[in-house]
Write a protein that holds these residues in place. Structure first.
Motif: not given
Length: 211
Positions: A179-190
């Motif tokens: 499962v790809y995680l993205f932060n509030r800015e839409g940046v990949f986070a792990g």
């Protein structure tokens, strides 16, 4: 004799050549496995090269545009409704994790977290089928149905792997389990994965929501 020595030298040269080819082939297999692994994709992401803008039909009959996710963390999971184990297992884990987060200090932030379940089998997974399938899981898990033509580019955009595999009854799909995680800015986070412990999965989501 000189002819025997020549023949022996040629045989040795062929063996060396075959050995080199075999080593190159083995290296290619190893590199393919490494490049398809979630950990390697994390390294390649460079903090934001995985993901990007998209616009995909959803299981509710409308469309989801990536711009609408701005300001809220989210996850992306590629799978399909006829998946025998990885998909239902991952979605069950996510449902339990979201329930845990709802009961903890991250409750106010967890309500805005969404998971986008992107089918890699749009030939069979219609909006209705996907919607019914996901109704068994947390309501924040939203089904997306890319067209058959758009799926390859979308998968490349997220460094996701999928492959149709023929079976005696038709076909099944191999696909990335992360499962790809993205932060509030839409940046990949792990990523999080079904193979991880529940505590590890929860810790990653809490870090994501706390950013």
């Amino acid at each position: 004799s000189s002819q025997s020595r020549c023949e022996n030298a040629m045989t040795t040269l062929k063996l060396i050549r075959y050995g080199a080819w075999a080593a190159i082939a083995a290296l290619g297999v190893v590199m393919a496995v490494v490049l398809l692994s979630p950990a390697s994709r994390n390294d390649q992401a460079g903090g934001g090269r995985i993901g990007g803008a998209f616009r995909i039909a959803n299981a509710k009959g409308g469309e989801l545009e990536s711009a609408s996710l701005r300001g809220k963390p989210y996850g992306v999971f590629f799978g399909f409704t006829q998946c025998p184990d990885i998909c239902p297992g991952t979605l069950t884990d996510l449902t339990a994790l979201m329930d845990d987060l709802d009961k903890g200090p991250m409750a106010s932030k967890a309500k805005d977290f969404r998971v986008l379940f992107v089918t890699v089998d749009p030939e069979r997974d219609t909006a209705d089928i996907l919607g019914n399938y996901l109704s068994a899981f947390d309501g924040r898990i939203e089904g997306l149905v890319p067209t058959v033509e758009a799926l390859p580019a979308l998968a490349r955009q997220f460094a996701a792997f999928y492959q149709k595999v023929p079976t005696s009854s038709g076909y099944t799909m191999n696909h990335t389990s992360a499962v790809y995680l993205f932060n509030r800015e839409g940046v990949f986070a792990g990523t999080i994965d079904i193979q991880e412990s529940r505590s590890s999965q929860k810790a990653k989501l809490e870090r994501l929501l706390g950013r």
